[in-house]
Structures are given as C-alpha cells and as structure tokens.
Design a protein around this motif. Sequence first.
Motif, mmCIF file in Angstrom:
data_model
loop_
_atom_site.group_PDB
_atom_site.id
_atom_site.type_symbol
_atom_site.label_atom_id
_atom_site.label_comp_id
_atom_site.label_asym_id
_atom_site.label_seq_id
_atom_site.Cartn_x
_atom_site.Cartn_y
_atom_site.Cartn_z
ATOM 1 N N VAL A 43 0.828 -1.205 0.000
ATOM 2 C CA VAL A 43 0.000 0.000 0.000
ATOM 3 C C VAL A 43 0.862 1.254 0.000
ATOM 4 C CG1 VAL A 43 -1.662 1.355 1.326
ATOM 5 C CG2 VAL A 43 -1.928 -1.132 1.149
ATOM 6 N N LEU A 44 0.548 2.163 -0.916
ATOM 7 C CA LEU A 44 1.115 3.505 -0.847
ATOM 8 C C LEU A 44 0.161 4.362 -0.036
ATOM 9 C CD1 LEU A 44 3.196 5.669 -1.647
ATOM 10 C CD2 LEU A 44 1.782 6.147 -3.663
ATOM 11 N N LEU A 45 0.628 4.862 1.086
ATOM 12 C CA LEU A 45 -0.166 5.726 1.957
ATOM 13 C C LEU A 45 -0.040 7.170 1.474
ATOM 14 C CD1 LEU A 45 -1.784 6.287 4.582
ATOM 15 C CD2 LEU A 45 0.421 6.372 5.784
ATOM 16 N N VAL A 46 -1.161 7.818 1.236
ATOM 17 C CA VAL A 46 -1.192 9.224 0.844
ATOM 18 C C VAL A 46 -1.810 9.996 2.003
ATOM 19 C CG1 VAL A 46 -2.015 10.901 -0.848
ATOM 20 C CG2 VAL A 46 -1.457 8.558 -1.574
ATOM 21 N N ALA A 47 -0.968 10.681 2.753
ATOM 22 C CA ALA A 47 -1.435 11.341 3.979
ATOM 23 C C ALA A 47 -0.421 12.384 4.412
ATOM 24 C CB ALA A 47 -1.633 10.317 5.098
ATOM 25 N N SER A 48 -0.899 13.383 5.135
ATOM 26 C CA SER A 48 -0.006 14.413 5.648
ATOM 27 C C SER A 48 0.920 13.825 6.704
ATOM 28 C CB SER A 48 -0.810 15.561 6.255
ATOM 29 O OG SER A 48 -1.460 15.129 7.442
ATOM 30 N N LYS A 49 2.023 14.506 6.949
ATOM 31 C CA LYS A 49 2.987 14.034 7.936
ATOM 32 C C LYS A 49 2.369 13.940 9.333
ATOM 33 C CE LYS A 49 6.971 15.848 5.414
ATOM 34 N NZ LYS A 49 8.093 16.815 5.420
ATOM 35 N N ARG A 50 1.330 14.744 9.569
ATOM 36 C CA ARG A 50 0.705 14.770 10.893
ATOM 37 C C ARG A 50 0.081 13.429 11.260
ATOM 38 N NH1 ARG A 50 -4.347 15.776 12.866
ATOM 39 N NH2 ARG A 50 -5.170 16.124 10.763
ATOM 40 N N VAL A 51 -0.436 12.707 10.277
ATOM 41 C CA VAL A 51 -1.132 11.447 10.566
ATOM 42 C C VAL A 51 -0.429 10.231 9.971
ATOM 43 C CG1 VAL A 51 -3.364 12.611 10.704
ATOM 44 C CG2 VAL A 51 -2.619 11.635 8.527
ATOM 45 N N ALA A 52 0.637 10.470 9.223
ATOM 46 C CA ALA A 52 1.263 9.379 8.470
ATOM 47 C C ALA A 52 1.787 8.269 9.370
ATOM 48 C CB ALA A 52 2.386 9.929 7.592
ATOM 49 N N ASP A 53 2.444 8.618 10.477
ATOM 50 C CA ASP A 53 3.043 7.590 11.335
ATOM 51 C C ASP A 53 1.980 6.663 11.916
ATOM 52 O OD1 ASP A 53 5.539 8.573 10.809
ATOM 53 O OD2 ASP A 53 5.735 9.683 12.690
#
Length: 363
Positions: A43-53
């Motif tokens: 899966v490629l996760l597309v998300a801001s750094k705020r929620v990525a982790d």
Amino acid sequence: MSPEPPEADGVVTYEALPGRVVFGVGALDRLGEELARLGAHRVLLVASKRVADDMAERLGDRHAATCSEIVQHVPVEVAERATTLAREVDADALVAVGGGSAVGLAKAVTLDLAIPIVAVPSTYAGSELTTIYGLSKDGRKRTGRDPLVLPKVVLYDPALTVSLPPEVTGPSGMNALAHGVEAFYGPGANPISTALAVEGIRDLADGLPQAVERPEDLEGRTRTLRGAWLAGAALAVAGAGIHHQICHVLGGAFGLDHGGMNAVLLPHTVRFVTPAVPREMARAAAALGAADAADGCFDLARRLGTPTSLADLGLAEADLDRAAELCAAQLTGPPRNAEVEELRHLLGAAHAGRPPGEVTAEP
C-alpha cells in the motif's frame, strides 16, 4: 425553467456508482479487513505528515511507502512524483487519508496505474465519492471524469473529524453543502440524487453549527459527516454545474482555497441560477430551513465563521476582470449560461463580501 428530464419521454435514468462505504465511529478499525477484501499487499499511503506515522502503524506489513506531498488542486508535477513512487514500491493499492487534496492525489495516481483506492476522509470534502479528478498546470486546473478514480472503499469515521478546527470545519462543510445544492440541477440530476441531496443538506444545516461550536461533540460531527456523504453521493451522480466550475477555474488560476471559495461563492451562484431552477432552489431552501436558498447559504456561512469574501482568500480586485474572462471561457453550465459581464458582477459581489443580490440578466 427547470432542466428537462434526462429522457425525452420523461423516463428517468439512474446509474448507481459502484463502491463500498463503512460509516460510524470506529470505522477506521476496519481498514485492514477492507484491504484484505481487495487483496492488497503493498500500500502507498497518501497522507499528511501529521497522521502518516499512525496510519503506517495501522497498515503494518502492508505499508510500502508514504507520500506526504499534499497540495491543493493537485499540481501535475506532484502527481507525477507520487506516481513514480507508487511504481518504485510496486504498490497494489492506495490509502488516502485526509481531505480532498489527499484523495485527489490518490486519484491522479490511480488514473495512471489503475490500482484501487481506499479513502479515509477526515474533512467534509466529498471527493471520495465521485469519479471527478482534477490536475493543475500553468495556472489552469483541468478536471475530468473517469470511473477508474472512484475509490473502491470509503471509511467514514466521525472520530477522525473531531480534531478539525472550526476554521477548517466551516469551509469544508460549505463545500459539502455546495455538493448537495448543485446536485439539484446538475446534468444528471434525477429523483434519487435529489432525495440524497435533500437529506444531505438537512444533516449539514443541523450538524455544521454543532461541529463548529462544539468540535468534540460526536453527535454533531456524525451528523455533519453523514450529510457530507449524502451530498457527495448526490453530486457524484448528478454531476457538477456552474458553481463548481467557477471554483475549479479560480482555484487553478489563482490558487485559492477550495473550501473558502465554496463558502464565499455559493450564495451568489445560487442567486444566479435560481431564476432557471426555481423549484429546485425552493427545495434546497426548505432543506436548509430557510425562506430563500441563497440567503440561507449566506446566513449559514456567516454563522460558521467562514471567509466572507474573495478578497479574504487573497484574490486581488485587479484580477476580477481576468477571472471573469477565464470563467466565461470555460463554463458549460448548467442550468444557465453566463456571460463575462454577468460573471464580473457575481465575482465583484463575492469579492466585496456583499450579501447575494439580484441577478443582472434573465436566464
């Protein structure tokens, strides 16, 4: 006059879009299960750094990489970088977490690679329910429709929207409201999409003030997110008209915030189209609990504390003539044509933050 039925003999055609929705507090916990249903392993996760982790941790071994370059209106170069990354890690699915910009970027990738999207909205954007995509280049936003970009699964978890601050909640909610209002007169409008729009507008009119005034109240957040779901589903079938076309043109040319534009422009575009679709806008007004649809949209936006003018969003008065010309060149309606002079008047009122006035010409 109201739009004619989609068939000359009055027969209504309704084509439901394929897709799976999981709605409710705790829906995010179903992410692994939904990916398994799709057979997704990388899966490629597309998300801001705020929620990525946090999201990467939820994905576990399925997490192949993260793209956090989330930009409004999806610049072509950003889409190309995300697509290259997806190829490099051999992604077989995309998980888009966030608002319309994150979902829009995932759509741009799957438009090229044809891999499924699981959307996890944290705003009220509605893009997750449509086949509409948009890409920006050289000051112009190109939009299109392709069934390929429609997410296979949408996980609506109201708990994810609790941290959305009022200054984002209001404009994002007005964007959702615009979906419902425009679904009344979109080119594919039909009784089913209209019924969805009515319910969506009711939920948004009731839920948004609660979400802004009491951000941690899950009841208000749930009502608002449900409204965004229904309004987005309505627009997905009915199709966009003059309001969203103006927003896309201005967004691409001037980089204006999409939610803010919806909040500012919606009362004025509603006033403009009302002579052409009076019955439809009367139904929109009733769903808003207002005597007039344009005034109802204006009053709700002010109650939510959204931007009040295009000037607030950064559009210079000197750019209004060019903006009107760009819009006139690209608008296709419906439900009524718009000439440069009319659009200049509409944009001038929106730039000044005036209440929606009378239209300047007959439809």
